[in-house]
Design an enzyme around this catalytic site. Structure first.
Site, mmCIF file in Angstrom:
data_model
loop_
_atom_site.group_PDB
_atom_site.id
_atom_site.type_symbol
_atom_site.label_atom_id
_atom_site.label_comp_id
_atom_site.label_asym_id
_atom_site.label_seq_id
_atom_site.Cartn_x
_atom_site.Cartn_y
_atom_site.Cartn_z
ATOM 1 N N ASN A 161 -2.860 1.752 10.899
ATOM 2 C CA ASN A 161 -3.559 2.201 9.696
ATOM 3 C C ASN A 161 -4.027 0.944 8.970
ATOM 4 O OD1 ASN A 161 -4.535 3.511 7.440
ATOM 5 N ND2 ASN A 161 -2.534 3.842 6.520
ATOM 6 N N PRO A 162 -5.185 0.409 9.358
ATOM 7 C CA PRO A 162 -5.635 -0.890 8.850
ATOM 8 C C PRO A 162 -6.378 -0.758 7.526
ATOM 9 C CG PRO A 162 -7.242 -0.049 10.364
ATOM 10 C CD PRO A 162 -6.134 0.993 10.298
ATOM 11 N N PHE A 176 0.842 -1.194 0.000
ATOM 12 C CA PHE A 176 0.000 0.000 0.000
ATOM 13 C C PHE A 176 0.881 1.250 0.000
ATOM 14 C CE2 PHE A 176 -2.568 3.241 2.196
ATOM 15 C CZ PHE A 176 -3.747 3.176 1.474
#
Length: 315
Positions: free
Chosen positions: A205-206, A103
């Site tokens: 920060n899932p 990500f």
């Protein structure tokens, strides 16, 4: 391939950066890329290997450099992330290696990292845990800016772990305090069993986007699905993280968790309902959207019978 007309500077095969950037910006804007001019400048600076701020002073583009920029612009027009083209993503004072399988960290998350660094600074030698670490952005920012901290980064994805370990090794080689990388699922009820009751700051920060949300093509085609979507309501990972964080935090320790802008009430409510937190607050991102929530582990270490109230923060 996008064809950018070439107009060499008079008496030279090189073309002024200003002209090249202007054409690239027009191509990006026509494709719907936001901040087209800024991205054109970043790509041009990348090709010329100069800081963006010195682009205007750089030598002009050779034909080979123009061709290389054309190719990068084509890929960006096709909505490949800018960070995949340059191979790096800026995060606070860091440049992190990123690419397929991990990500790309966003500017909004810098606020959560900054809050965590400020909170950790209250302890002489804090233990800081970064769950869903991905590229290691949060963990490595903490380690760089707070060298007294012991930082543990947790990630499940094998592909993301490769990027995390690469970034961790590069930052350690640059002189930052090394972080500890743990390959684990953050929803595991036994996560980090050796740190139960010992963590001062836990940041996360899932994946939190609800499955039904339509995301931009850069996200849909290039960010890992498991790092973006958090189930039907976006809370599949946040729910167990709230519970496990309460076990890991020492009394008075703090939790910060990023969430979707539709979770302004849901995530603080989860924290309040757990019963082990106090001072639950909601925070807003760079454009004023609800984006992350914080809470403190009850100072008495107990589990409240009734959920405490929560409030909206000013961040």
């Amino acid at each position: 391939m996008t064809s950018l007309p070439q107009h060499p500077s008079e008496g030279s095969e090189r073309e002024r950066p200003s002209r090249v950037v202007a054409r690239a910006a027009r191509a990006l804007a026509a494709a719907g890329v936001e901040a087209a001019r800024a991205e054109a400048e970043q790509l041009a600076a990348y090709v010329l290997d100069v800081p963006r701020g010195r682009l205007a002073l750089a030598d002009g583009f050779t034909p080979a450099q123009r061709d290389r920029l054309d190719t990068l612009v084509d890929r960006r027009v096709a909505r490949e992330p800018l960070q995949h083209l340059t191979g790096v993503a800026g995060f606070r004072h860091l440049e992190l290696a990123v690419g397929p399988g991990v990500f790309v960290p966003r500017p909004e998350t810098e606020l959560l990292a900054g809050w965590g660094i400020e909170q950790a600074g209250r302890w002489a030698a804090p233990v800081v845990v970064d769950l869903c670490s991905g590229s290691g952005a949060i963990a490595l920012a903490v380690a760089q800016e707070l060298p007294s901290a012991r930082v543990v980064a947790v990630e499940r994805s094998p592909a993301a772990l490769d990027w995390l370990r690469r970034n961790a090794a590069e930052r350690a080689a640059a002189g930052d305090r090394p972080i500890e990388v743990v390959a684990a699922d953050v929803t595991d009820p036994a996560l980090l069993a050796d740190l139960v009751g010992r963590v001062d700051v836990l940041l996360c920060n899932p994946p939190y986007v609800p499955r039904s949300v339509v995301v931009p093509p850069e996200v849909a085609r290039h960010d890992p699905d498991e790092a973006v979507f958090g189930g039907a309501d976006g809370l599949d990972v946040i729910r167990p993280v709230v519970g496990r964080a309460a076990a890991l935090l020492r009394p008075g320790g703090v939790l910060g968790v990023e969430h979707d802008d539709t979770h302004a009430r849901a995530v603080p409510a989860l924290l309040a309902a757990d019963g082990r937190y106090e001072r639950v607050e909601e925070h807003r991102d760079l454009v004023g959207r609800p984006r992350w929530a914080t809470a403190s582990r009850r100072a008495d270490g107990q589990h409240a019978d009734a959920a405490p109230a929560w409030q909206t923060g000013s961040s």
